[in-house]
Design a protein around this motif. Structure first.
Motif, PDB file in Angstrom:
ATOM      1  N   GLY A   1       5.812  -7.545   0.344  1.00 41.95           N
ATOM      2  CA  GLY A   1       4.975  -6.438   0.637  1.00 41.95           C
ATOM      3  C   GLY A   1       5.396  -5.376  -0.307  1.00 41.95           C
ATOM      4  O   GLY A   1       6.680  -5.349  -0.595  1.00 41.95           O
ATOM      5  N   GLY A   2       4.690  -4.326  -0.550  1.00 45.74           N
ATOM      6  CA  GLY A   2       4.981  -3.066  -1.371  1.00 45.74           C
ATOM      7  C   GLY A   2       5.011  -1.707  -0.565  1.00 45.74           C
ATOM      8  O   GLY A   2       3.936  -1.606   0.205  1.00 45.74           O
ATOM      9  N   VAL A   3       5.850  -0.871  -1.063  1.00 43.18           N
ATOM     10  CA  VAL A   3       5.885   0.482  -0.207  1.00 43.18           C
ATOM     11  C   VAL A   3       4.615   1.032  -0.986  1.00 43.18           C
ATOM     12  O   VAL A   3       4.323   1.014  -2.049  1.00 43.18           O
ATOM     13  N   THR A   4       3.906   1.852   0.002  1.00 42.98           N
ATOM     14  CA  THR A   4       2.488   2.549  -0.442  1.00 42.98           C
ATOM     15  C   THR A   4       2.901   4.079  -1.007  1.00 42.98           C
ATOM     16  O   THR A   4       4.081   4.579  -0.782  1.00 42.98           O
ATOM     17  N   GLU A   5       1.935   4.437  -1.855  1.00 49.03           N
ATOM     18  CA  GLU A   5       1.996   5.706  -2.175  1.00 49.03           C
ATOM     19  C   GLU A   5       1.912   6.843  -1.248  1.00 49.03           C
ATOM     20  O   GLU A   5       2.665   7.756  -1.531  1.00 49.03           O
ATOM     21  N   ASP A   6       1.357   6.451  -0.271  1.00 49.52           N
ATOM     22  CA  ASP A   6       1.499   7.414   0.857  1.00 49.52           C
ATOM     23  C   ASP A   6       3.023   7.613   1.496  1.00 49.52           C
ATOM     24  O   ASP A   6       3.185   8.769   1.793  1.00 49.52           O
ATOM     25  N   ALA A   7       3.672   6.574   1.502  1.00 44.83           N
ATOM     26  CA  ALA A   7       4.838   6.719   1.935  1.00 44.83           C
ATOM     27  C   ALA A   7       5.662   7.444   0.833  1.00 44.83           C
ATOM     28  O   ALA A   7       6.657   8.392   1.126  1.00 44.83           O
ATOM     29  N   ILE A   8       5.707   7.166  -0.210  1.00 40.85           N
ATOM     30  CA  ILE A   8       6.429   7.882  -1.546  1.00 40.85           C
ATOM     31  C   ILE A   8       6.073   9.272  -1.437  1.00 40.85           C
ATOM     32  O   ILE A   8       6.764  10.286  -1.570  1.00 40.85           O
ATOM     33  N   GLU A   9       4.820   9.582  -1.364  1.00 37.07           N
ATOM     34  CA  GLU A   9       4.703  10.944  -1.173  1.00 37.07           C
ATOM     35  C   GLU A   9       4.972  11.935   0.166  1.00 37.07           C
ATOM     36  O   GLU A   9       5.028  13.054   0.068  1.00 37.07           O
TER      37      GLU A   9
ATOM     38  N   GLY B   1      -0.899   1.632  -4.506  1.00 40.85           N
ATOM     39  CA  GLY B   1       0.486   1.641  -5.118  1.00 40.85           C
ATOM     40  C   GLY B   1       0.685   2.962  -5.986  1.00 40.85           C
ATOM     41  O   GLY B   1      -0.011   3.870  -6.203  1.00 40.85           O
ATOM     42  N   ALA B   2       1.599   2.568  -7.063  1.00 42.86           N
ATOM     43  CA  ALA B   2       1.992   3.526  -8.122  1.00 42.86           C
ATOM     44  C   ALA B   2       0.742   3.751  -9.174  1.00 42.86           C
ATOM     45  O   ALA B   2      -0.189   2.899  -9.157  1.00 42.86           O
ATOM     46  N   PHE B   3       0.896   4.876  -9.584  1.00 43.65           N
ATOM     47  CA  PHE B   3       0.001   5.385 -10.613  1.00 43.65           C
ATOM     48  C   PHE B   3       0.379   4.939 -11.986  1.00 43.65           C
ATOM     49  O   PHE B   3       1.545   5.167 -12.342  1.00 43.65           O
ATOM     50  N   ILE B   4      -0.462   4.100 -12.761  1.00 42.59           N
ATOM     51  CA  ILE B   4       0.071   3.624 -13.986  1.00 42.59           C
ATOM     52  C   ILE B   4      -1.164   3.949 -15.009  1.00 42.59           C
ATOM     53  O   ILE B   4      -2.266   4.065 -14.722  1.00 42.59           O
ATOM     54  N   ASP B   5      -0.676   4.268 -16.191  1.00 43.58           N
ATOM     55  CA  ASP B   5      -1.869   4.502 -17.486  1.00 43.58           C
ATOM     56  C   ASP B   5      -1.721   3.195 -18.553  1.00 43.58           C
ATOM     57  O   ASP B   5      -0.547   3.301 -19.177  1.00 43.58           O
TER      58      ASP B   5
ATOM     59  N   PRO C   1      -8.859   8.082  -8.832  1.00 44.11           N
ATOM     60  CA  PRO C   1      -9.615   8.885  -8.105  1.00 44.11           C
ATOM     61  C   PRO C   1     -10.414   9.982  -8.670  1.00 44.11           C
ATOM     62  O   PRO C   1     -11.462  10.358  -8.438  1.00 44.11           O
ATOM     63  N   SER C   2     -10.439  10.075 -10.049  1.00 43.65           N
ATOM     64  CA  SER C   2     -11.102  10.970 -11.018  1.00 43.65           C
ATOM     65  C   SER C   2     -12.398  10.169 -11.407  1.00 43.65           C
ATOM     66  O   SER C   2     -13.455  10.992 -11.940  1.00 43.65           O
ATOM     67  N   ASP C   3     -12.587   9.069 -11.107  1.00 46.12           N
ATOM     68  CA  ASP C   3     -13.719   7.936 -11.716  1.00 46.12           C
ATOM     69  C   ASP C   3     -13.777   7.051 -10.631  1.00 46.12           C
ATOM     70  O   ASP C   3     -13.710   6.017 -11.090  1.00 46.12           O
ATOM     71  N   PRO C   4     -14.114   7.531  -9.354  1.00 49.24           N
ATOM     72  CA  PRO C   4     -14.025   6.331  -8.470  1.00 49.24           C
ATOM     73  C   PRO C   4     -15.035   5.310  -8.524  1.00 49.24           C
ATOM     74  O   PRO C   4     -14.774   4.139  -7.679  1.00 49.24           O
TER      75      PRO C   4
ATOM     76  N   THR D   1     -15.152   0.369 -12.076  1.00 48.26           N
ATOM     77  CA  THR D   1     -14.442  -0.933 -11.418  1.00 48.26           C
ATOM     78  C   THR D   1     -13.329  -1.384 -12.301  1.00 48.26           C
ATOM     79  O   THR D   1     -12.671  -2.191 -11.917  1.00 48.26           O
ATOM     80  N   ALA D   2     -13.067  -1.025 -13.457  1.00 53.57           N
ATOM     81  CA  ALA D   2     -12.159  -1.439 -14.378  1.00 53.57           C
ATOM     82  C   ALA D   2     -11.584  -0.144 -15.109  1.00 53.57           C
ATOM     83  O   ALA D   2     -11.666  -0.279 -16.386  1.00 53.57           O
ATOM     84  N   PRO D   3     -10.811   0.635 -14.440  1.00 55.35           N
ATOM     85  CA  PRO D   3     -10.487   2.008 -15.156  1.00 55.35           C
ATOM     86  C   PRO D   3      -9.141   1.480 -15.989  1.00 55.35           C
ATOM     87  O   PRO D   3      -8.409   0.453 -15.546  1.00 55.35           O
ATOM     88  N   SER D   4      -8.823   2.239 -16.828  1.00 55.12           N
ATOM     89  CA  SER D   4      -7.601   2.099 -17.680  1.00 55.12           C
ATOM     90  C   SER D   4      -6.202   2.967 -17.165  1.00 55.12           C
ATOM     91  O   SER D   4      -5.257   2.693 -17.714  1.00 55.12           O
ATOM     92  N   LYS D   5      -6.566   3.637 -16.072  1.00 55.60           N
ATOM     93  CA  LYS D   5      -5.556   4.147 -15.593  1.00 55.60           C
ATOM     94  C   LYS D   5      -5.907   4.551 -14.011  1.00 55.60           C
ATOM     95  O   LYS D   5      -7.255   4.577 -13.619  1.00 55.60           O
ATOM     96  N   GLY D   6      -4.638   4.604 -13.050  1.00 59.29           N
ATOM     97  CA  GLY D   6      -5.121   5.039 -11.773  1.00 59.29           C
ATOM     98  C   GLY D   6      -4.100   4.133 -10.854  1.00 59.29           C
ATOM     99  O   GLY D   6      -3.133   3.688 -11.370  1.00 59.29           O
ATOM    100  N   TYR D   7      -4.219   4.083  -9.563  1.00 58.01           N
ATOM    101  CA  TYR D   7      -3.192   3.514  -8.517  1.00 58.01           C
ATOM    102  C   TYR D   7      -3.426   2.066  -8.412  1.00 58.01           C
ATOM    103  O   TYR D   7      -4.549   1.596  -8.431  1.00 58.01           O
ATOM    104  N   LEU D   8      -2.307   1.580  -8.521  1.00 60.20           N
ATOM    105  CA  LEU D   8      -2.506   0.017  -7.842  1.00 60.20           C
ATOM    106  C   LEU D   8      -3.206  -0.294  -6.625  1.00 60.20           C
ATOM    107  O   LEU D   8      -2.802   0.375  -5.765  1.00 60.20           O
ATOM    108  N   LYS D   9      -4.031  -1.264  -6.798  1.00 62.93           N
ATOM    109  CA  LYS D   9      -4.677  -1.627  -5.343  1.00 62.93           C
ATOM    110  C   LYS D   9      -4.556  -3.238  -5.328  1.00 62.93           C
ATOM    111  O   LYS D   9      -5.752  -3.706  -5.144  1.00 62.93           O
ATOM    112  N   TYR D  10      -3.589  -3.654  -5.189  1.00 62.33           N
ATOM    113  CA  TYR D  10      -3.354  -5.006  -5.279  1.00 62.33           C
ATOM    114  C   TYR D  10      -4.336  -5.743  -4.102  1.00 62.33           C
ATOM    115  O   TYR D  10      -3.803  -5.387  -2.771  1.00 62.33           O
ATOM    116  N   GLY D  11      -5.140  -6.478  -4.158  1.00 60.42           N
ATOM    117  CA  GLY D  11      -5.536  -7.236  -2.994  1.00 60.42           C
ATOM    118  C   GLY D  11      -6.411  -6.438  -2.313  1.00 60.42           C
ATOM    119  O   GLY D  11      -7.044  -7.028  -1.159  1.00 60.42           O
TER     120      GLY D  11
END
Length: 601
Positions: free
Chosen positions: A297-305, A522-526, A545-548, A551-561
């Protein structure tokens, strides 16, 4: 055959059938000495002190072994959805808990019944072992309360012929909690301060008293709207347990990761009780995932923040937070933060499922990867990993001892109970949370002390005003709860905390706008950035989040599964598990009724 021989045979058989066996103990011959009591009590230990479990099991409640949390997401479903009936999911998996805890309660009641008959015991010994029995009984009833709510309370061994007692319906939560408090109080008043290595004592009892009485007090406050007259005795019980521990030989040291990843915890001043592991005899797997193998499992962005910045202020308020989304978490998410983050999180992103483009500049990490990109190293022994130790060469190899009860948790229990009972002061903060913050972890500066100022907490003279705060939670309590979350990240306490606070709403997979919540991201990547431009875009899922709607953005937060509507908290029934159907049927077959929890009928 002669009559004399027949008489002789029957006489011998009669003597044999009425004599106690010579090669084994009976109920009458067993209860003779402290040796007998110690042997009998050992049976409780595996039920209550699981540690990291063993072999291939999922780490007890540590790491990704917790239940419903916002600190990490698990692979393959797990607790990403709530159960829909009284027999599926969590309800079915945990149905054994009812019978297991009542088995322990029966054993404790037998012990309580037999101790007064043991004439060879001194008064001191009898009181100690009575305290041990009541301690484990309190532990068992606490677990039933946490899992199922009110439950049938039995204070003595029940005659199987007394069906009216044996099949009694559930007692109120408050009734059982009051009895739990009484058992814990007896335990701390009578148990020895030292009864040998890895044997429970008054300090262990005080520590669990602080945990469980805080739980029961907050449950009654936030779920049953109980008055302070009903809850304050429970909070005072939590404080009393903590004070017993504080009077003992414990202290906060200058280690953190080493509390969870070394092969010998004996003598560590932060560890009140631990489970011992030995390579080749009984080992665990907690240190392999996220290093040699992919994380479960992975630590969430919520936990990191949730981690504060080094100035003691939240990321939404601190000028130290850079919020640099340039794929280097040492320059962004992990820069100038609470020093515990460096002993908990790996310093680079390792993205599960990411595939490199042909001739791209991205190299798939050899090390274990995470569905959120954030890998937890809290339970990883770096020296074993670097030296390719057999302890981390595969699952079920680690001899790392498990700290099942830590001094820091007791201090946090004390601070929260003091707040809830209206007795929080600067003095309490200084002897609890601020002791934890004085840890010196490497070269990182310690967090500034929490200072109580009116209705808020200040850090270096600046009042904390976290824009991410749940507005229904008092600002002081919010910071106490934050400290608890960070200090005990992935130690199996988060689900219990959210449950007792009535905050399962934090578990929703969508935010108020219907977009994925940070507890599922998860983490934000570009992918246009230098480091990750070589990732094949179709191999990962992102949310921008700036373009919710993209469905295939080139940057954003990881949303595995992630899928919409995965986990929606829409019914308070999820706070308690269903009473096992087998138990309800058992009652019904005997002509009695065992009341089911609301919503699970």
């Amino acid at each position: 055959m002669s009559l004399v021989v027949l008489v002789s045979m029957f006489t011998s058989c009669e003597k044999f059938l009425t004599r106690d066996p010579q090669d084994k103990q009976t109920n009458d011959t067993f209860w003779q000495s402290e040796v007998s009591l110690r042997s009998y009590a050992q049976d409780f230990y595996s039920d209550f002190f699981r540690g990291y479990d063993a072999d291939y099991q999922v780490f007890g409640r540590f790491s990704t072994g917790d239940d419903y949390v916002d600190d990490f997401i698990t692979i393959g479903g797990g607790y990403t959805v709530f159960p829909v009936s009284n027999i599926d999911g969590y309800n079915n998996y945990h149905s054994y808990g009812w019978s297991a805890m009542y088995g322990d309660i029966y054993k404790a009641n037998v012990m309580i019944e037999k101790i007064p008959t043991m004439k060879s015991l001194s008064t001191e010994a009898a009181n100690h072992w009575m305290g041990v029995a009541k301690f484990f009984r309190a532990m068992a009833y606490s677990q039933l309360l946490k899992t199922y709510g009110g439950c049938p309370y039995f204070e003595k061994v029940t005659d199987p012929a007394d069906a009216d007692v044996l099949y009694k319906d559930r007692d109120k939560y408050s009734t059982v909690a009051a009895n739990v408090l009484a058992d814990y109080q007896f335990a701390i008043d009578n148990m020895r301060a030292d009864d040998g290595k890895r044997q429970v004592n008054k300090y262990v009892a005080g520590a669990y008293m602080s945990r469980d009485m805080l739980y029961h007090g907050t449950w009654m406050k936030y779920h049953e709207n109980a008055s302070s007259t009903e809850t304050n005795p429970l909070f005072q019980g939590a404080i009393a347990g903590a004070k017993v521990v504080k009077a003992g030989p414990y202290a906060i040291g200058n280690t953190y990761n080493a509390l969870f990843s070394v092969d010998e915890l004996a003598g560590n001043p932060e560890v009140i009780f631990y489970r011992e592991y030995t390579y080749g005899l009984q080992s665990n797997s907690v240190g392999i995932y996220g290093r040699r193998e992919d994380a479960r499992g992975g630590v969430t962005e919520d936990a990191i923040e949730a981690y504060l910045c080094a100035d003691g202020l939240p990321i939404g308020q601190s000028p130290l937070y850079k919020n640099i989304k340039n794929n280097n978490i040492l320059e962004g998410a992990l820069l100038n933060r609470d020093p515990r983050i460096y002993e908990t999180m790996v310093d680079s992103l390792r993205i599960m499922g990411a595939i490199a483009k042909k001739n791209g500049n991205y190299t798939v990490p050899f090390e274990g990867k995470s569905p959120t990109g954030f890998c937890c190293k809290k339970f990883v022994n770096e020296e074993w990993y670097i030296t390719n130790s057999p302890f981390v060469s595969g699952t079920g190899q680690s001899p790392a001892d498990a700290p099942v009860m830590r001094y820091a948790e007791v201090l946090l229990n004390y601070a929260e109970a003091a707040y809830e009972s209206g007795s929080l002061s600067q003095g309490v903060l200084d002897e609890t949370i601020n002791l934890i913050r004085k840890r010196q972890l490497g070269s990182h500066p310690c967090l500034p002390s929490m200072v109580l100022s009116g209705g808020s907490i200040t850090a270096n003279g600046v009042a904390i005003n976290d824009p991410a705060r749940d507005q229904s939670v008092d600002p002081v309590l919010w910071e106490i709860r934050r400290e608890r979350r960070i200090e005990m990240m992935q130690e199996g306490r988060r689900c219990e905390d959210l449950r007792r606070w009535a905050k399962f709403s934090y578990l929703n997979s969508e935010d108020k706008n219907g977009n994925p919540s940070m507890s599922f991201l998860g983490a934000f990547i570009d992918l246009n950035g230098e480091k990750y431009s070589g990732i094949e875009p179709t191999s990962i899922q992102l949310f921008d989040p700036s373009d919710p709607t993209n469905t295939a953005p080139s940057k954003g937060y990881l949303k595995y599964g992630y899928r919409k509507g995965m986990r929606v908290f829409d019914n308070d029934k999820y706070y308690l598990k269903a009473i096992p159907v087998s138990e309800i049927v058992k009652y019904k077959d005997k002509g009695y009724k065992l009341t089911q929890n609301p919503g699970w009928e």
